[in-house]
Design a protein around this motif. Structure first.
Motif, PDB file in Angstrom:
ATOM      1  N   VAL A 198       0.814  -1.220   0.000  1.00 26.94           N
ATOM      2  CA  VAL A 198       0.000   0.000   0.000  1.00 26.94           C
ATOM      3  C   VAL A 198       0.850   1.274   0.000  1.00 26.94           C
ATOM      4  O   VAL A 198       0.352   2.340   0.337  1.00 26.94           O
ATOM      5  CB  VAL A 198      -0.998   0.025   1.188  1.00 26.94           C
ATOM      6  CG1 VAL A 198      -2.013  -1.094   1.059  1.00 26.94           C
ATOM      7  CG2 VAL A 198      -0.277  -0.028   2.523  1.00 26.94           C
ATOM      8  N   VAL A 199       2.117   1.183  -0.412  1.00 27.32           N
ATOM      9  CA  VAL A 199       2.968   2.380  -0.446  1.00 27.32           C
ATOM     10  C   VAL A 199       2.437   3.373  -1.482  1.00 27.32           C
ATOM     11  O   VAL A 199       1.643   3.018  -2.357  1.00 27.32           O
ATOM     12  CB  VAL A 199       4.452   2.034  -0.734  1.00 27.32           C
ATOM     13  CG1 VAL A 199       5.057   1.243   0.409  1.00 27.32           C
ATOM     14  CG2 VAL A 199       4.625   1.336  -2.054  1.00 27.32           C
ATOM     15  N   ASP A 200       2.890   4.607  -1.365  1.00 27.59           N
ATOM     16  CA  ASP A 200       2.416   5.679  -2.243  1.00 27.59           C
ATOM     17  C   ASP A 200       2.798   5.501  -3.707  1.00 27.59           C
ATOM     18  O   ASP A 200       2.099   5.976  -4.588  1.00 27.59           O
ATOM     19  CB  ASP A 200       2.932   7.039  -1.742  1.00 27.59           C
ATOM     20  CG  ASP A 200       2.245   7.470  -0.453  1.00 27.59           C
ATOM     21  OD1 ASP A 200       1.144   6.965  -0.158  1.00 27.59           O
ATOM     22  OD2 ASP A 200       2.814   8.314   0.250  1.00 27.59           O
ATOM     23  N   ASP A 201       3.897   4.848  -3.975  1.00 23.69           N
ATOM     24  CA  ASP A 201       4.333   4.618  -5.353  1.00 23.69           C
ATOM     25  C   ASP A 201       3.563   3.415  -5.915  1.00 23.69           C
ATOM     26  O   ASP A 201       3.788   2.270  -5.498  1.00 23.69           O
ATOM     27  CB  ASP A 201       5.841   4.361  -5.379  1.00 23.69           C
ATOM     28  CG  ASP A 201       6.397   4.209  -6.771  1.00 23.69           C
ATOM     29  OD1 ASP A 201       5.843   3.410  -7.561  1.00 23.69           O
ATOM     30  OD2 ASP A 201       7.405   4.871  -7.070  1.00 23.69           O
ATOM     31  N   ASP A 202       2.648   3.663  -6.833  1.00 19.95           N
ATOM     32  CA  ASP A 202       1.786   2.599  -7.365  1.00 19.95           C
ATOM     33  C   ASP A 202       2.574   1.478  -8.030  1.00 19.95           C
ATOM     34  O   ASP A 202       2.186   0.306  -7.931  1.00 19.95           O
ATOM     35  CB  ASP A 202       0.768   3.170  -8.359  1.00 19.95           C
ATOM     36  CG  ASP A 202      -0.275   4.045  -7.690  1.00 19.95           C
ATOM     37  OD1 ASP A 202      -0.461   3.936  -6.460  1.00 19.95           O
ATOM     38  OD2 ASP A 202      -0.911   4.843  -8.395  1.00 19.95           O
ATOM     39  N   ASP A 203       3.673   1.812  -8.719  1.00 20.13           N
ATOM     40  CA  ASP A 203       4.476   0.776  -9.384  1.00 20.13           C
ATOM     41  C   ASP A 203       5.121  -0.158  -8.362  1.00 20.13           C
ATOM     42  O   ASP A 203       5.134  -1.380  -8.544  1.00 20.13           O
ATOM     43  CB  ASP A 203       5.537   1.407 -10.278  1.00 20.13           C
ATOM     44  CG  ASP A 203       4.948   2.106 -11.488  1.00 20.13           C
ATOM     45  OD1 ASP A 203       3.816   1.763 -11.894  1.00 20.13           O
ATOM     46  OD2 ASP A 203       5.616   3.013 -12.027  1.00 20.13           O
ATOM     47  N   ILE A 204       5.663   0.423  -7.294  1.00 22.74           N
ATOM     48  CA  ILE A 204       6.280  -0.399  -6.242  1.00 22.74           C
ATOM     49  C   ILE A 204       5.209  -1.229  -5.534  1.00 22.74           C
ATOM     50  O   ILE A 204       5.398  -2.426  -5.297  1.00 22.74           O
ATOM     51  CB  ILE A 204       7.070   0.471  -5.246  1.00 22.74           C
ATOM     52  CG1 ILE A 204       8.306   1.061  -5.934  1.00 22.74           C
ATOM     53  CG2 ILE A 204       7.476  -0.338  -4.011  1.00 22.74           C
ATOM     54  CD1 ILE A 204       9.079   2.064  -5.092  1.00 22.74           C
ATOM     55  N   ALA A 205       4.088  -0.614  -5.215  1.00 22.01           N
ATOM     56  CA  ALA A 205       3.005  -1.341  -4.539  1.00 22.01           C
ATOM     57  C   ALA A 205       2.530  -2.516  -5.388  1.00 22.01           C
ATOM     58  O   ALA A 205       2.341  -3.633  -4.877  1.00 22.01           O
ATOM     59  CB  ALA A 205       1.843  -0.399  -4.225  1.00 22.01           C
ATOM     60  N   GLU A 206       2.351  -2.293  -6.679  1.00 22.09           N
ATOM     61  CA  GLU A 206       1.873  -3.370  -7.559  1.00 22.09           C
ATOM     62  C   GLU A 206       2.928  -4.470  -7.694  1.00 22.09           C
ATOM     63  O   GLU A 206       2.584  -5.662  -7.718  1.00 22.09           O
ATOM     64  CB  GLU A 206       1.486  -2.821  -8.929  1.00 22.09           C
ATOM     65  CG  GLU A 206       0.685  -3.786  -9.766  1.00 22.09           C
ATOM     66  CD  GLU A 206      -0.598  -4.302  -9.109  1.00 22.09           C
ATOM     67  OE1 GLU A 206      -0.906  -5.494  -9.309  1.00 22.09           O
ATOM     68  OE2 GLU A 206      -1.284  -3.540  -8.415  1.00 22.09           O
ATOM     69  N   ALA A 207       4.195  -4.102  -7.779  1.00 21.68           N
ATOM     70  CA  ALA A 207       5.255  -5.112  -7.858  1.00 21.68           C
ATOM     71  C   ALA A 207       5.318  -5.931  -6.564  1.00 21.68           C
ATOM     72  O   ALA A 207       5.558  -7.148  -6.603  1.00 21.68           O
ATOM     73  CB  ALA A 207       6.597  -4.449  -8.152  1.00 21.68           C
ATOM     74  N   CYS A 208       5.076  -5.291  -5.431  1.00 19.11           N
ATOM     75  CA  CYS A 208       5.033  -6.019  -4.155  1.00 19.11           C
ATOM     76  C   CYS A 208       3.814  -6.935  -4.106  1.00 19.11           C
ATOM     77  O   CYS A 208       3.896  -8.061  -3.603  1.00 19.11           O
ATOM     78  CB  CYS A 208       5.056  -5.051  -2.981  1.00 19.11           C
ATOM     79  SG  CYS A 208       6.666  -4.249  -2.749  1.00 19.11           S
ATOM     80  N   LYS A 209       2.685  -6.490  -4.622  1.00 13.37           N
ATOM     81  CA  LYS A 209       1.503  -7.361  -4.707  1.00 13.37           C
ATOM     82  C   LYS A 209       1.794  -8.564  -5.588  1.00 13.37           C
ATOM     83  O   LYS A 209       1.366  -9.684  -5.282  1.00 13.37           O
ATOM     84  CB  LYS A 209       0.295  -6.597  -5.249  1.00 13.37           C
ATOM     85  CG  LYS A 209      -0.310  -5.644  -4.259  1.00 13.37           C
ATOM     86  CD  LYS A 209      -1.480  -4.900  -4.874  1.00 13.37           C
ATOM     87  CE  LYS A 209      -1.940  -3.786  -3.971  1.00 13.37           C
ATOM     88  NZ  LYS A 209      -3.049  -3.007  -4.543  1.00 13.37           N
ATOM     89  N   ASP A 210       2.532  -8.349  -6.670  1.00  7.52           N
ATOM     90  CA  ASP A 210       2.911  -9.473  -7.534  1.00  7.52           C
ATOM     91  C   ASP A 210       3.769 -10.477  -6.769  1.00  7.52           C
ATOM     92  O   ASP A 210       3.620 -11.691  -6.935  1.00  7.52           O
ATOM     93  CB  ASP A 210       3.661  -8.978  -8.773  1.00  7.52           C
ATOM     94  CG  ASP A 210       2.756  -8.304  -9.787  1.00  7.52           C
ATOM     95  OD1 ASP A 210       1.514  -8.468  -9.718  1.00  7.52           O
ATOM     96  OD2 ASP A 210       3.295  -7.577 -10.655  1.00  7.52           O
ATOM     97  N   ALA A 211       4.679  -9.973  -5.926  1.00  8.00           N
ATOM     98  CA  ALA A 211       5.512 -10.858  -5.101  1.00  8.00           C
ATOM     99  C   ALA A 211       4.637 -11.658  -4.144  1.00  8.00           C
ATOM    100  O   ALA A 211       4.843 -12.860  -3.948  1.00  8.00           O
ATOM    101  CB  ALA A 211       6.554 -10.045  -4.329  1.00  8.00           C
ATOM    102  N   VAL A 212       3.651 -11.006  -3.559  1.00  8.40           N
ATOM    103  CA  VAL A 212       2.722 -11.681  -2.660  1.00  8.40           C
ATOM    104  C   VAL A 212       1.918 -12.735  -3.424  1.00  8.40           C
ATOM    105  O   VAL A 212       1.763 -13.875  -2.970  1.00  8.40           O
ATOM    106  CB  VAL A 212       1.794 -10.658  -1.962  1.00  8.40           C
ATOM    107  CG1 VAL A 212       0.648 -11.347  -1.236  1.00  8.40           C
ATOM    108  CG2 VAL A 212       2.600  -9.785  -1.000  1.00  8.40           C
ATOM    109  N   ARG A 213       1.445 -12.368  -4.594  1.00  5.92           N
ATOM    110  CA  ARG A 213       0.660 -13.319  -5.402  1.00  5.92           C
ATOM    111  C   ARG A 213       1.476 -14.566  -5.761  1.00  5.92           C
ATOM    112  O   ARG A 213       0.926 -15.671  -5.844  1.00  5.92           O
ATOM    113  CB  ARG A 213       0.160 -12.647  -6.678  1.00  5.92           C
ATOM    114  CG  ARG A 213      -0.949 -11.659  -6.436  1.00  5.92           C
ATOM    115  CD  ARG A 213      -1.436 -11.019  -7.745  1.00  5.92           C
ATOM    116  NE  ARG A 213      -2.283  -9.891  -7.430  1.00  5.92           N
ATOM    117  CZ  ARG A 213      -1.966  -8.614  -7.652  1.00  5.92           C
ATOM    118  NH1 ARG A 213      -0.822  -8.292  -8.253  1.00  5.92           N
ATOM    119  NH2 ARG A 213      -2.791  -7.656  -7.304  1.00  5.92           N
ATOM    120  N   ALA A 214       2.764 -14.386  -5.979  1.00  4.34           N
ATOM    121  CA  ALA A 214       3.619 -15.517  -6.340  1.00  4.34           C
ATOM    122  C   ALA A 214       3.700 -16.555  -5.219  1.00  4.34           C
ATOM    123  O   ALA A 214       3.961 -17.727  -5.480  1.00  4.34           O
ATOM    124  CB  ALA A 214       5.019 -15.026  -6.713  1.00  4.34           C
TER     125      ALA A 214
END
Length: 165
Positions: free
Chosen positions: A95-111
């Motif tokens: 949920v960080v302010d940088d949408d690209d970083i947040a989405e990449a972290c969500k991708d890591a979680v999804r993996a």
């Protein structure tokens, strides 16, 4: 070598940014220290907060850290105290302010999403189950799976969790 060490070995940490230091070279050692800690205090992310993430602002280093944290969660021998802090950090990263970083972290979680389901269903701790459930709310793309989890595991989550009641 375990899965977390394997993941940590994939990155040139000295080339990654740190809020407080010249590089993130110290981060793998900090993550391994956390993974071996036995108490919540020992597992506290001392060199992650204000280094990788500060308030809701993160460096791009958060992405490989998220991947390493998910690898750590896959290891059942990682103590509950470390799991608690791993999940807490992950919930901040997605949920960080940088949408690209947040989405990449969500991708890591999804993996590693099944590690989160296992955390909820394990019954080890309501606190870690709640962090894992929050992450599932952010990252899981199949709402039916989340709903079914809540149906079968509600008793493993804190009583004050009122989602849709």
């Amino acid at each position: 070598m375990d899965a977390m060490e394997l993941e940590l070995s994939l990155y040139d940490w000295s080339a990654l940014p740190c809020h407080s230091c010249t590089s993130a070279e110290h981060v793998p050692g900090e993550l391994l220290r956390m993974a071996r800690a036995r108490t919540l205090e020992e597992a506290s992310p001392r060199d992650i907060e204000f280094h990788v993430i500060q308030d809701s602002w993160a460096t791009k280093t958060a992405v490989p850290v998220a991947r390493a944290l998910m690898a750590g969660l896959a290891d059942r021998s990682v103590p509950l105290a470390a799991r608690h802090h791993f999940l807490d950090l992950l919930s901040s990263f997605v949920v960080v302010d940088d949408d690209d970083i947040a989405e990449a972290c969500k991708d890591a979680v999804r993996a590693g999403i099944w590690s989160l389901y296992e955390e909820v269903l394990s019954g080890r701790s309501q606190d870690t189950a709640l962090f894992a459930y929050w992450l599932l709310l952010e990252a899981e793309t199949t709402s039916a799976r989340r709903e079914r989890l809540l149906h079968v595991a509600r008793h493993l989550l804190p009583e004050d969790l009122h989602l849709g009641d």
